[in-house]
Design an enzyme around this catalytic site. Structure first.
Site, PDB file in Angstrom:
ATOM      1  N   LYS A 131     -43.610  -5.397 -40.529  1.00  0.00           N
ATOM      2  CA  LYS A 131     -44.285  -4.096 -40.552  1.00  0.00           C
ATOM      3  C   LYS A 131     -44.406  -3.531 -41.969  1.00  0.00           C
ATOM      4  O   LYS A 131     -43.720  -3.961 -42.897  1.00  0.00           O
ATOM      5  CB  LYS A 131     -43.582  -3.110 -39.609  1.00  0.00           C
ATOM      6  CG  LYS A 131     -43.966  -3.417 -38.164  1.00  0.00           C
ATOM      7  CD  LYS A 131     -43.459  -2.426 -37.166  1.00  0.00           C
ATOM      8  CE  LYS A 131     -43.936  -2.860 -35.770  1.00  0.00           C
ATOM      9  NZ  LYS A 131     -43.331  -2.055 -34.702  1.00  0.00           N
ATOM     10  N   ARG A 142     -38.092  -7.776 -31.419  1.00  0.00           N
ATOM     11  CA  ARG A 142     -39.480  -8.241 -31.227  1.00  0.00           C
ATOM     12  C   ARG A 142     -39.965  -8.807 -32.556  1.00  0.00           C
ATOM     13  O   ARG A 142     -40.091  -8.076 -33.532  1.00  0.00           O
ATOM     14  CB  ARG A 142     -40.349  -7.059 -30.778  1.00  0.00           C
ATOM     15  CG  ARG A 142     -41.808  -7.405 -30.497  1.00  0.00           C
ATOM     16  CD  ARG A 142     -42.584  -6.154 -30.107  1.00  0.00           C
ATOM     17  NE  ARG A 142     -43.957  -6.452 -29.750  1.00  0.00           N
ATOM     18  CZ  ARG A 142     -44.942  -6.602 -30.630  1.00  0.00           C
ATOM     19  NH1 ARG A 142     -44.704  -6.476 -31.920  1.00  0.00           N
ATOM     20  NH2 ARG A 142     -46.164  -6.866 -30.229  1.00  0.00           N
TER      21      ARG A 142
HETATM   22  C1  PT1 Z   1     -42.843  -2.284 -31.174  1.00  0.00           C
HETATM   23  C2  PT1 Z   1     -44.171  -2.792 -31.133  1.00  0.00           C
HETATM   24  C3  PT1 Z   1     -44.716  -3.091 -29.854  1.00  0.00           C
HETATM   25  N1  PT1 Z   1     -44.929  -2.970 -32.246  1.00  0.00           N
HETATM   26  C4  PT1 Z   1     -42.713  -2.429 -28.826  1.00  0.00           C
HETATM   27  N2  PT1 Z   1     -43.967  -2.908 -28.721  1.00  0.00           N
HETATM   28  C5  PT1 Z   1     -46.199  -3.417 -32.137  1.00  0.00           C
HETATM   29  N3  PT1 Z   1     -41.962  -2.245 -27.695  1.00  0.00           N
HETATM   30  C6  PT1 Z   1     -46.726  -3.704 -30.874  1.00  0.00           C
HETATM   31  C7  PT1 Z   1     -46.979  -1.418 -39.540  1.00  0.00           C
HETATM   32  O1  PT1 Z   1     -46.379  -0.413 -39.930  1.00  0.00           O
HETATM   33  O2  PT1 Z   1     -42.260  -1.957 -32.301  1.00  0.00           O
HETATM   34  N4  PT1 Z   1     -42.154  -2.114 -30.032  1.00  0.00           N
HETATM   35  N5  PT1 Z   1     -45.999  -3.553 -29.760  1.00  0.00           N
HETATM   36  C8  PT1 Z   1     -47.037  -3.582 -33.375  1.00  0.00           C
HETATM   37  N6  PT1 Z   1     -47.383  -2.316 -33.939  1.00  0.00           N
HETATM   38  C9  PT1 Z   1     -47.351  -2.066 -35.309  1.00  0.00           C
HETATM   39  C10 PT1 Z   1     -46.937  -0.825 -35.788  1.00  0.00           C
HETATM   40  C11 PT1 Z   1     -47.660  -3.069 -36.204  1.00  0.00           C
HETATM   41  C12 PT1 Z   1     -46.817  -0.608 -37.165  1.00  0.00           C
HETATM   42  C13 PT1 Z   1     -47.573  -2.868 -37.568  1.00  0.00           C
HETATM   43  C14 PT1 Z   1     -47.134  -1.632 -38.060  1.00  0.00           C
HETATM   44  O3  PT1 Z   1     -47.403  -2.296 -40.293  1.00  0.00           O
END
Ligand code: PT1
Length: 276
Positions: free
Chosen positions: A220, A254
């Protein structure tokens, strides 16, 4: 039953959830696993590498991502869930916030509902309850398209905690058994770097309510801020954050890089107790 398996597996120690994006636009691997064969190959490789759960998503929720229609989401994920549930005993998680997708995914063989909206969208509480599956309730401030514009909290740990406990209460009121509820602070979902770090430091508090906690930190953008690395160069940072999450009490990580996190978990388990 898949749900029994997942909750029993959790009792044995931390689990790994491998990310399978069946989307053209996900932040780290958008478009790579769109075809059914490519998606299956990648999913089975993650199971082979030590994933306990495969999290299938047909709608990107990264910052700035646009929403997709229910039909589009179903077309992307259902063939993969069907093929994968026939090919592996790993738990299949559906990363969706749409009631119709939850229902169809459960019928196709999903064993966990992972909702970044925490079952707030129309019909989601009822649909999730009707499946009888475990649910992961995540905190998000705002919505993916705009959530990073100006996230604000007075006390991020307290606010995320009270939000999640309220969602867990409503889930139980809708008929979801307490033992089937997981919580997730939602790293990167309407949070600055300082908010994300505060939540990671505050994880023991979130883990103190007898719900398993899932942490999604892999690749992230907090690692962009901390290491200035591009998205495909964040493995070392991801491992460090993942280990911090385990130390804070996380029950599920995850991740994208399953084999490397499995090694980390083995080392962690040798130092801290069973499983891994
Ligand atoms: C998570 C999650 C998810 N993250 C759960 N499901 C994502 N339960 C998708 C960035 O800052 O943490 N928990 N499903 C992906 N989402 C992101 C959010 C991807 C922020 C990248 C960022 O780069």
């Amino acid at each position: 039953m898949a749900s029994t398996t997942l909750m029993q597996q959790l009792a044995a120690g931390p689990l790994l959830m491998g990310v399978l994006n069946v989307t053209p636009d996900s932040f780290s691997d958008g478009g790579k696993w769109l075809g059914r064969t490519a998606a299956m190959d990648h999913a089975l490789a993650m199971v082979e590498a030590g994933a306990d759960i495969i999290d299938i998503g047909g709608e990107s929720t990264r910052p700035g991502a646009a929403a997709v229609s229910e039909q589009e989401e179903l077309d992307r994920i259902l063939p993969v869930i069907e093929a994968l549930s026939a090919a592996t005993h790993a738990v299949i998680s559906i990363d969706s916030s749409k009631a119709g997708v939850m229902t169809a995914a459960a019928a196709a063989g999903a064993g966990l509902i992972n909702d970044v909206y925490g079952l707030r969208r129309p019909g989601a509480l009822e649909a999730a309850a009707a499946t009888g599956l475990p649910v992961c309730l995540m905190h998000m401030q705002g919505e993916p398209r705009t959530m990073q514009s100006a996230p604000h909290y007075e006390d991020v740990v307290a606010e995320v905690e009270s939000f999640l406990l309220e969602r867990a209460r409503l889930a139980q009121a809708a008929g979801i058994d307490r033992s089937l509820i997981l919580l997730d602070p939602g790293f990167g979902f309407g949070k600055t770097l300082a908010h994300n770090l505060a939540l990671l430091r505050g994880l023991p508090r979130l883990c103190g309510h007898d719900y398993p906690v899932l942490a999604g930190l892999s690749r992230k953008s907090m690692l962009q801020a901390l290491t200035e690395r591009a998205v495909d160069e964040r493995l070392a940072g991801s491992l460090a954050l993942g280990q911090a999450a385990l130390q804070g009490g996380a029950a599920i990580l995850r991740v994208h890089d399953v084999a490397e996190h499995r090694d980390m978990l083995r080392v962690y388990a040798a130092l801290n107790g069973p499983a891994g």
